[in-house]
Design an enzyme around this catalytic site. Structure first.
Site, PDB file in Angstrom:
ATOM      1  N   GLU A 163     -50.632  -9.802  -9.580  1.00  0.00           N
ATOM      2  CA  GLU A 163     -50.771  -9.506 -11.016  1.00  0.00           C
ATOM      3  C   GLU A 163     -49.527  -9.898 -11.800  1.00  0.00           C
ATOM      4  OE1 GLU A 163     -52.012  -5.358 -11.120  1.00  0.00           O
ATOM      5  OE2 GLU A 163     -54.111  -5.989 -11.043  1.00  0.00           O
ATOM      6  N   GLU A 165     -59.699  -8.017  -6.388  1.00  0.00           N
ATOM      7  CA  GLU A 165     -59.674  -6.568  -6.634  1.00  0.00           C
ATOM      8  C   GLU A 165     -60.781  -6.221  -7.618  1.00  0.00           C
ATOM      9  OE1 GLU A 165     -56.039  -4.530  -7.613  1.00  0.00           O
ATOM     10  OE2 GLU A 165     -54.850  -5.865  -6.357  1.00  0.00           O
TER      11      GLU A 165
HETATM   12  C1  BGP Z   1     -53.966  -3.116  -9.351  1.00  0.00           C
HETATM   13  C2  BGP Z   1     -52.966  -3.254  -8.233  1.00  0.00           C
HETATM   14  C3  BGP Z   1     -53.342  -2.548  -6.962  1.00  0.00           C
HETATM   15  C4  BGP Z   1     -54.124  -1.273  -7.147  1.00  0.00           C
HETATM   16  C5  BGP Z   1     -55.162  -1.364  -8.247  1.00  0.00           C
HETATM   17  C6  BGP Z   1     -55.864  -0.066  -8.589  1.00  0.00           C
HETATM   18  O1  BGP Z   1     -53.311  -3.209 -10.573  1.00  0.00           O
HETATM   19  O2  BGP Z   1     -52.800  -4.607  -7.894  1.00  0.00           O
HETATM   20  O3  BGP Z   1     -52.176  -2.413  -6.197  1.00  0.00           O
HETATM   21  O4  BGP Z   1     -53.321  -0.172  -7.184  1.00  0.00           O
HETATM   22  O5  BGP Z   1     -54.622  -1.886  -9.425  1.00  0.00           O
HETATM   23  O6  BGP Z   1     -55.057   0.718  -9.406  1.00  0.00           O
HETATM   24  P1  BGP Z   1     -54.808   2.245  -9.135  1.00  0.00           P
HETATM   25  O7  BGP Z   1     -54.293   2.343  -7.763  1.00  0.00           O
HETATM   26  O8  BGP Z   1     -53.827   2.645 -10.155  1.00  0.00           O
HETATM   27  O9  BGP Z   1     -56.114   2.906  -9.327  1.00  0.00           O
END
Ligand code: BGP
Length: 468
Positions: A158, A358
């Site tokens: 990201e 993701e």
């Molecule tokens: C993205 C990241 C991940 C993961 C995901 C979900 O931004 O790349 O590492 O954490 O978000 O977010 P969260 O864990 O805050 O629900």
């Protein structure tokens, strides 16, 4: 859908791997956070000790790909060693061999936020140019040691957010006066993209058959109303949050509006001839765009706003809720069409295939029943709707998509909600020896994969009982 479509799931080292005190691993910024907050980043889901069991679960679901990241500090405990840590290399080689044995393609992120703490202390992370040499050394080690197992590589997780939250990888932004924050953001971002370009170039040179991608956080914005000012504000928002970064990575140049934005903020840009050459090098260009997608949001021109204040979504996006969409319990808007809109626009801009690395619904306090089941219909519903739109993107819109790797396929630590926020098909009991239990969505996803996305309808949970 093509048979080669990659079905699987996604994780990162600092949220999933654990083994923090083993194999001579060094400390990353998250290990320091553990010391301050007691959140057990050195344990998490303990993939370090459970990898065979976890890969067997993935294989049982029918995964053809698994995204994970390498912990930089497992290979270079401080980041600056001349030679890599053999124990770290051995761990990842074992994992990759296990994946290959199970016919699962590893998709590997080089940097998923876990900056070596030593580099933070000594150089303030990406703030300093020095870091590029160390990152290049680390990336080269990964390519040389793991290249025989890994075909898909992602550089920085990201990284379009690096401009918005540059302090993620530095000691403390308050060490810099407020008026220097815009420059600080640019310095961190610029050095990080030079790391990206160096890695892609070296990767292509060393592994001509491998594919290299970036990783974009996508959160497409819609205008809150059809007022032209709102449409323009939205266009600028999307440009700033997503396309500016992808423009640089794909063209090797900073676009004029980005340059203007920096000039307006008083940022001084020193781009050397050597940097220009690197960014323009065809070997340094990505082969595909990988991205995360959880929600969309709405934006509005400042002059059209009345009393309603924009809300902060996922810690950093200032946006308005869309009256036509529902939300998760964490306030993230559920918008399956949004993933299709993002992919179509990204493809029409850059003509590169897309890889979903993701997606998913994070849920707090999921209930593990007495008979060790989790009835996660909400997850099945969320994912089915998103997969449906991905299939339409491929079949109807003719946008090429390489695969679908939803986030946290086996429960792991959240970046914003500790371990209470779960995404997985497999429940990890963090209170009881990290035991793994299959959720209803496990059986559902297995069917989805076996039918190559054709069987998306919800399955009856009595069915799950029969199959276990
Ligand atoms: C993205 C990241 C991940 C993961 C995901 C979900 O931004 O790349 O590492 O954490 O978000 O977010 P969260 O864990 O805050 O629900």
């Amino acid at each position: 859908m093509d048979k080669s479509f990659l079905w699987g799931g996604s994780t990162s080292a600092f949220q999933f791997e654990g083994g923090g005190h083993e194999g001579r691993k060094g400390k990353s910024i998250y290990d320091i956070r553990e010391e301050k907050t007691q959140v057990k980043y050195s344990v998490t889901s303990d993939f370090y000790h459970h990898y065979k069991e976890d890969i067997a679960l993935m294989a049982e679901m029918g995964f053809s790909a698994f995204r994970m990241s390498i912990a930089w500090t497992r290979l270079y405990p401080t980041g600056v060693e001349e030679t890599p840590n053999f124990e770290g290399i051995k761990f990842y080689q074992d994992v990759f061999q296990e994946l290959k044995k199970n016919k699962i393609e590893p998709v590997v992120t080089l940097f998923h936020w876990d900056m070596p703490q030593y580099l933070v202390e000594k150089y303030d992370g990406f703030k300093s140019r020095e870091i590029i040499t160390y990152f290049e050394r680390y990336a080269e080690t990964c390519f040389k040691e793991f290249g025989q197992y890994v075909k898909y590589w992602l550089t920085l997780n990201e990284n379009n957010l690096a401009m918005m939250i540059p302090w993620m990888y530095i000691k403390d932004k308050n060490n810099y006066p407020k008026e220097e924050h815009a420059q600080l953001a640019w310095d961190c971002y610029y050095h990080s993209i030079l790391c990206h370009f160096k890695a892609v170039k070296r990767g292509h040179e060393l592994l001509p058959d491998a594919k290299f991608g970036n990783m974009t956080a996508s959160a497409i914005a819609y205008p809150l109303t059809p007022k032209p000012e709102d449409v323009l504000a939205t266009q600028k928002h999307n440009q700033r949050t997503m396309w500016d970064d992808l423009d640089i990575l794909t063209s090797g140049e900073i676009n004029p509006s980005f340059k203007q934005r920096m000039a307006d903020e008083g940022v001084v840009i020193n781009i050397s001839d050597e940097d220009r050459e690197l960014m323009a090098d065809s070997n340094a260009k990505i082969d595909f765009i990988s991205f995360s997608y959880y929600f969309s949001l709405c934006t509005q021109a400042a002059e059209n706003r009345n009393n309603s204040e924009a809300e902060t979504m996922q810690m950093l996006y200032q946006g308005f809720y869309n009256p036509y969409l529902s939300r998760t319990s964490f306030g993230w808007q559920i918008d399956p069409l949004g993933i299709r809109i993002f992919m179509n626009e990204a493809y029409s801009r850059y003509h590169l295939p897309l890889l979903v690395v993701e997606n998913g619904i994070g849920v707090e306090d999921e209930v593990l029943t007495k008979d060790k089941r989790v009835h996660d219909d909400y997850r099945i519903d969320y994912l089915a709707k998103h997969i449906h739109q991905i299939i339409k993107t491929v079949d109807e819109d003719k946008t090429p998509v390489l695969g679908f790797l939803p986030w946290g396929c086996i429960d792991l630590y959240s970046a914003s909600g500790n371990y209470n926020k779960r995404y997985g098909f497999v429940y990890v009991d963090f209170e009881d020896d990290l035991a793994r239990y299959k959720k209803d969505s496990f059986w559902w996803y297995k069917k989805v994969i076996a039918s190559n996305g054709k069987e998306l309808e919800k399955i009856d949970s009595t069915d799950c009982n029969k199959q276990s």
